[in-house]
Enzyme design. Structure first.
Site, PDB file in Angstrom:
ATOM      1  N   LYS A 193       0.839  -1.189   0.000  1.00  0.00           N
ATOM      2  CA  LYS A 193       0.000   0.000   0.000  1.00  0.00           C
ATOM      3  C   LYS A 193       0.880   1.247   0.000  1.00  0.00           C
ATOM      4  CE  LYS A 193      -3.916  -2.178   0.105  1.00  0.00           C
ATOM      5  NZ  LYS A 193      -3.318  -3.422  -0.390  1.00  0.00           N
ATOM      6  N   ASP A 194       0.395   2.288  -0.666  1.00  0.00           N
ATOM      7  CA  ASP A 194       1.148   3.511  -0.892  1.00  0.00           C
ATOM      8  C   ASP A 194       1.328   4.327   0.383  1.00  0.00           C
ATOM      9  OD1 ASP A 194       1.544   6.444  -1.915  1.00  0.00           O
ATOM     10  OD2 ASP A 194       1.806   5.177  -3.692  1.00  0.00           O
ATOM     11  N   ARG A 195       2.390   5.123   0.404  1.00  0.00           N
ATOM     12  CA  ARG A 195       2.633   6.024   1.529  1.00  0.00           C
ATOM     13  C   ARG A 195       1.636   7.171   1.546  1.00  0.00           C
ATOM     14  NH1 ARG A 195       7.390   6.915   0.437  1.00  0.00           N
ATOM     15  NH2 ARG A 195       8.501   5.865   2.120  1.00  0.00           N
TER      16      ARG A 195
END
Length: 352
Positions: free
Chosen positions: A84-86
């Site tokens: 999952k993206d920051r």
């Protein structure tokens, strides 16, 4: 390369016509919310602590490292299903292998960036890919476009789907992963972890090139002679087989989809017109280099659906020039494929 998080950012064609909006996404992390849809039920007992975590401003690998330090274990003892993206607020489960140990106090984990929502135990480490999909809530700001036209486009997407592009994140900033993959195939040495990313990028690029041709000729959601089909539920490929009313009904019901190759060793499953299109789309010198490199790396021919059907797509306008979208997608697919059919959406985290 533009920072627009849409198919147009890589010169890819649109299925449903011209843009109906321009907008900005991820002005703040809360504008991009993702919840994993779990692929299994926790057993409640076992050697692994199972934590449901909401994170903000952290990527999955950073959370895994933080969990390893908290539990005093190696990073390899931490499991998770997907990356999952920051630049988002996301919820996902992590497992931590703690044989013969109680779960430590979560007090040292909690903070503005990370919250433990649930904890239990499980019998084994979470394997990669052990999720059904993801639920998205995306807030687009500075929206330029007619609300009626945007609503009509979204209704069309909900009813008929979108091309199943691999997203920009597969290709790195400015598409640099493709250049790096070609260099690797030409003999440049890379780290083992980087090699896996570059193989995936090359495979994704070839798939997108075939899908682009099918969008241009209108067959991305329709059968070609010699079609290899993909089951929506299991992602198993079958066919080719003669076109029939049964196949037509299943296609209309989103039970099956046309497919394109994920390149590797072995024969293409497609035949006739479908195979001819695939080979023509992958006939450029750089495509041949990627094909040879993927085959030499030992990957085998697989298939991926050319059509993506967002589930439970809904939208509203919570403020002036603010559009909120809610929908679910199966694992391995990209929210930017949906945004691409609306128009150029600039990622605020990459602007400047």
């Amino acid at each position: 390369m533009s920072n627009e998080a849409a198919a147009a950012g890589r010169g890819l064609p649109h299925a449903w016509g011209g843009a109906v909006l321009r907008a900005v996404m991820r002005s703040v992390p809360e504008d991009f919310r993702v919840d994993e849809i779990d692929g299994f039920e926790a057993t409640g007992t076992g050697e692994h602590a199972l934590l449901t975590i909401e994170k903000r401003g952290l990527n999955t690998a950073e959370v895994a490292r933080r969990l390893a330090r908290w539990a005093g274990v190696a990073e390899m003892a931490v499991g998770y299903a997907g990356l999952k993206d920051r630049h988002a607020v996301t919820r996902q489960r992590f497992s931590v292998h703690l044989p013969g140990r109680e779960t430590p106090s979560i007090d040292g984990l909690m903070g503005d960036e990370l919250t433990v929502l649930e904890q239990t135990r499980h019998v084994k480490k979470i394997p990669r890919g052990a999720l059904v999909g993801n639920r998205f809530e995306l807030t687009l700001r500075e929206v330029d476009g007619e609300q009626d036209a945007i609503g009509e486009r979204l209704a069309q997407v909900a009813a008929e789907g979108v091309p199943n592009w691999f997203g920009e994140q597969r290709f790195g900033r400015g598409g640099g992963n493709i250049e790096a993959a070609l260099a690797m195939f030409a003999g440049r040495r890379v780290r083992r972890d980087q090699r896996s990313h570059l193989l995936s990028a090359a495979r994704s690029e070839l798939f997108n090139r075939v899908l682009a041709e099918r969008v241009r000729d209108g067959s991305w959601n329709q059968p070609l002679d010699g079609e290899a089909w993909m089951l929506d539920s299991s992602r198993a490929a079958f066919g080719p087989e003669p076109w029939s009313e049964g196949l037509a009904g299943r296609l209309a019901a989103f039970d099956i989809h046309p497919s394109a190759p994920l390149w590797g060793k072995g024969e293409l499953r497609s035949e006739g017109a479908a195979r001819a299109l695939e080979l023509a789309a992958l006939d450029a010198p750089d495509a041949h280099a990627m094909r040879r490199g993927l085959e030499a790396a030992g990957l085998r021919q697989e298939r991926r659906a050319t059509r993506l059907g967002p589930q439970d797509l809904a939208w509203d306008w919570p403020g002036e020039r603010v559009l909120r979208l809610r929908f679910s997608l199966p694992r391995g697919t990209y929210a930017t494929a949906l945004l691409a059919e609306l128009g150029p959406v600039t990622d605020a985290t990459q602007a400047g």
